[in-house]
Design an enzyme around this catalytic site. Structure first.
Site, PDB file in Angstrom:
ATOM      1  N   ASN A  72     -53.905 -59.417   0.735  1.00 54.86           N
ATOM      2  CA  ASN A  72     -55.168 -60.093   1.136  1.00 54.86           C
ATOM      3  C   ASN A  72     -56.507 -60.137   0.627  1.00 54.86           C
ATOM      4  O   ASN A  72     -56.950 -60.561   0.088  1.00 54.86           O
ATOM      5  CB  ASN A  72     -54.798 -60.777   1.937  1.00 54.86           C
ATOM      6  CG  ASN A  72     -55.179 -59.776   2.758  1.00 54.86           C
ATOM      7  OD1 ASN A  72     -55.291 -58.659   2.724  1.00 54.86           O
ATOM      8  ND2 ASN A  72     -55.906 -59.804   4.286  1.00 54.86           N
ATOM      9  N   ALA A  82     -50.044 -52.666  -2.163  1.00 52.21           N
ATOM     10  CA  ALA A  82     -49.735 -53.859  -1.388  1.00 52.21           C
ATOM     11  C   ALA A  82     -48.335 -54.013  -2.940  1.00 52.21           C
ATOM     12  O   ALA A  82     -49.167 -54.359  -3.794  1.00 52.21           O
ATOM     13  CB  ALA A  82     -49.647 -55.860  -1.095  1.00 52.21           C
ATOM     14  N   GLU A 142     -57.043 -50.501  10.655  1.00 53.53           N
ATOM     15  CA  GLU A 142     -56.859 -51.601  10.500  1.00 53.53           C
ATOM     16  C   GLU A 142     -56.181 -52.592  11.003  1.00 53.53           C
ATOM     17  O   GLU A 142     -55.948 -53.370   9.990  1.00 53.53           O
ATOM     18  CB  GLU A 142     -58.141 -52.037   9.570  1.00 53.53           C
ATOM     19  CG  GLU A 142     -59.219 -52.933  10.052  1.00 53.53           C
ATOM     20  CD  GLU A 142     -58.850 -54.262   9.341  1.00 53.53           C
ATOM     21  OE1 GLU A 142     -57.963 -55.389   9.852  1.00 53.53           O
ATOM     22  OE2 GLU A 142     -59.198 -54.617   7.336  1.00 53.53           O
ATOM     23  N   LEU A 143     -56.335 -53.679  11.668  1.00 53.44           N
ATOM     24  CA  LEU A 143     -54.533 -54.034  12.039  1.00 53.44           C
ATOM     25  C   LEU A 143     -54.801 -55.490  12.505  1.00 53.44           C
ATOM     26  O   LEU A 143     -56.036 -55.806  11.671  1.00 53.44           O
ATOM     27  CB  LEU A 143     -53.937 -53.039  13.040  1.00 53.44           C
ATOM     28  CG  LEU A 143     -53.561 -51.736  12.906  1.00 53.44           C
ATOM     29  CD1 LEU A 143     -52.594 -51.297  14.603  1.00 53.44           C
ATOM     30  CD2 LEU A 143     -52.714 -51.512  11.173  1.00 53.44           C
ATOM     31  N   CYS A 182     -57.794 -60.721   8.212  1.00 54.55           N
ATOM     32  CA  CYS A 182     -56.963 -60.092   9.351  1.00 54.55           C
ATOM     33  C   CYS A 182     -58.281 -60.109  10.154  1.00 54.55           C
ATOM     34  O   CYS A 182     -58.151 -60.714  11.679  1.00 54.55           O
ATOM     35  CB  CYS A 182     -56.849 -58.389   9.397  1.00 54.55           C
ATOM     36  SG  CYS A 182     -58.774 -57.998   8.456  1.00 54.55           S
ATOM     37  N   GLU A 185     -51.214 -64.875  15.217  1.00 53.24           N
ATOM     38  CA  GLU A 185     -52.144 -64.822  14.095  1.00 53.24           C
ATOM     39  C   GLU A 185     -51.406 -66.009  13.046  1.00 53.24           C
ATOM     40  O   GLU A 185     -50.691 -65.233  12.363  1.00 53.24           O
ATOM     41  CB  GLU A 185     -52.591 -63.668  13.732  1.00 53.24           C
ATOM     42  CG  GLU A 185     -53.482 -63.477  12.259  1.00 53.24           C
ATOM     43  CD  GLU A 185     -53.317 -61.661  12.262  1.00 53.24           C
ATOM     44  OE1 GLU A 185     -54.494 -61.570  11.579  1.00 53.24           O
ATOM     45  OE2 GLU A 185     -52.467 -61.247  11.810  1.00 53.24           O
TER      46      GLU A 185
END
Length: 512
Positions: A164, A189, A265-266, A299, A411
């Site tokens: 992202n 990614a 960092e989730l 996020c 989310e």
């Protein structure tokens, strides 16, 4: 392939991984995978499917390079980072075009990401010089010793980044790693590897020694085996990951086998609270940045919007009217034409990353409507643009949302804005904290006392008060609860790549 023709500086385009200072097809010989533009479905290029053999080689190379890099002069590291930042500025239009092409962001938004990404190189070029230790005083009389505390690089680091923010998530990790004296092995990614490879080309141009920065191109079938190597290899001392909570938990479990230093960092489920006393125009502006940036695929995107009952109806109407002015589509280059856009408008909302994302956002909307919520704006995939190959979802606003609906507990990661009514400050805080996640929270109020109470009581690693843009290169970025551990950004991010060493130094002589 025609989409990449907008890139002027062709050395930034690479269709291979990067190991030991060389762009390489790798050892695996598994064939290629496609990188596509989510706005059009166009295949941009194909890259080699690297696997565990390449990951093992990359770890070896990073470890060998670390033996020299960790002892390099800190001023030299600072100069290299500064030069990398300068080159990002020089090539900012091409870097933004790459982000737009592989991630779908409208060019102006992509350029904003490039500027944000570049700021980490600038910051850590300076912060590299500020790694300090201590000299401790003895508590014993006549002791002929000195007690020294120093900081050293943790070692080669595996950096696993999401799709992202394909540029910023790399520089936010590479900047502090290089400043601390670490070498890195990047696994970007599979949907968005082109920005990572362009940053490798910039690193090479800036004079980063071979082996200090390495990058693997990995398709989905090989992700687990590559991830296993990154976690299990004794040559890698650190894992930094940005992505889903489920994958973060897996990485943490696997990294336990070698007791690596881990920062995660989730996922998030960010509340955005609007109180009766808020500046509603300011709240609207902050909300739209926090919600609709990257089509809601962030996020820290506001996921649950709580509005106090006294202004609920008025604010809902303001939100609906503003959402109607947002338009799907994208622009891939500086002064370029609108691509896959509604006729005669400037696109402001790019596509979702893939078809699975469309299904998820649709499911959230359908669940809300089925359970009694009111759909004000949007609510479905953009049929016309998606018929041309895109994956767009209309900007969506829903009112009368309750806590039994999917957006409250999951989310969304899309352009869905659900409005939830509340009565009291205590109720708002209770609902905001009713989640396993704790990455970011937002609130809008003119009451200074309330602002401080919210800062204290909201259970998240970051809080934005009357502000929807909270990510800064000099500030810590990280969550609590199941949103992760550790921080990126500022001196806090640099500490993630350092270990503490204590030395007890004897004088070798008796006091006079």
């Amino acid at each position: 392939m025609k989409g990449l023709g907008v890139i002027k500086n062709k050395h930034l385009l690479n269709n291979a991984g990067y190991i030991n200072g060389v762009f390489t097809q790798g050892k695996a010989a598994l064939g290629k995978f496609n990188v596509s533009n989510p706005a059009t479905g166009e295949i941009l290029t194909e890259l080699p499917r690297m696997n565990r053999l390449d990951a093992e080689y990359g770890a070896t190379v990073a470890n060998e390079a670390w033996q020299k890099w960790k002892f390099s002069n800190v001023n030299d590291r600072a100069k290299v980072l500064s030069k990398m930042g300068g080159l990002m500025t020089k090539y900012q239009d091409d870097l933004a075009a790459l982000i737009s092409l592989e991630a779908g962001k409208p060019f102006a938004e992509a350029k904003g990401e490039v500027m944000y990404a570049q700021s980490f190189y600038d910051f850590y070029a300076e912060e590299a010089k500020r790694v300090h230790g201590d000299i401790l005083q003895s508590n014993a009389m006549g002791v002929t010793r000195r007690f020294i505390v120093s900081k050293q690089s943790v070692g080669p680091a595996a950096l696993i980044t999401p799709w992202n923010f394909p540029s910023a998530m790399i520089t936010r990790k590479v900047g502090p790693a290089l400043a601390a004296g670490c070498t890195v092995l990047i696994k970007p990614a599979g949907q968005t590897p082109l920005s990572a490879l362009a940053l490798c080309a910039i690193a090479e141009e800036a004079g980063v020694p071979a082996g200090v920065i390495n990058c693997l191109t990995v398709d989905h079938p090989e992700v687990v085996e590559v991830g296993t190597v990154l976690c299990h290899s004794p040559l890698l001392r650190k894992v930094s990951f940005t992505g889903s909570t489920a994958v973060g938990k897996w990485l943490m479990r696997e990294s336990a086998s070698t007791l690596k230093k881990v920062s995660l960092e989730l996922g998030g489920n960010a509340p955005f609270i609007v109180f009766d006393d808020a500046d509603l125009e300011g709240a609207l502006s902050a909300l739209f940045f926090a919600k609709y940036r990257n089509a809601g695929q962030a996020c820290i995107a506001s996921n649950r919007i709580f509005v106090q009952e006294g202004v609920y109806d008025k604010f809902a109407q303001m939100v609906a009217e503003a959402a109607k002015k947002l338009h799907c589509g994208t622009i891939n280059s500086h002064n370029g034409p609108a691509i896959a856009a509604e006729h005669g408008v400037t696109p402001t909302i790019g596509p979702l990353i893939d078809g699975k994302a469309l299904i998820k956002v649709s499911a959230h909307v359908d669940d809300c409507v089925k359970k009694g919520a009111t759909l004000l704006v949007g609510g479905k995939p953009h049929a016309k643009l998606n018929a041309q190959g895109g994956t767009f979802f209309e900007p969506t606003v829903i009112t009368n949302v309750t806590r039994d609906m999917l957006p409250f507990t999951q989310e969304t990661f899309g352009p869905l804005l659900p409005l939830i009514k509340f009565k009291t400050e205590a109720e708002a805080i209770e609902m905001a904290n009713d989640t396993d996640m704790g990455l970011a929270s937002y609130a809008c109020t003119r009451d200074l006392g309330r602002a401080w109470r919210l800062s204290d009581q909201l259970q998240s690693g970051m809080v934005g008060i009357n502000e929807g843009s909270i990510g800064m290169s000099f500030a810590p970025f990280g969550g609590i609860k199941q949103s992760g551990m550790g921080s990126e950004g500022g001196s806090y991010g640099l500490n993630e790549y350092l270990v503490t060493k204590y030395t007890c130094m004897g004088h070798g002589y008796a006091p006079a």
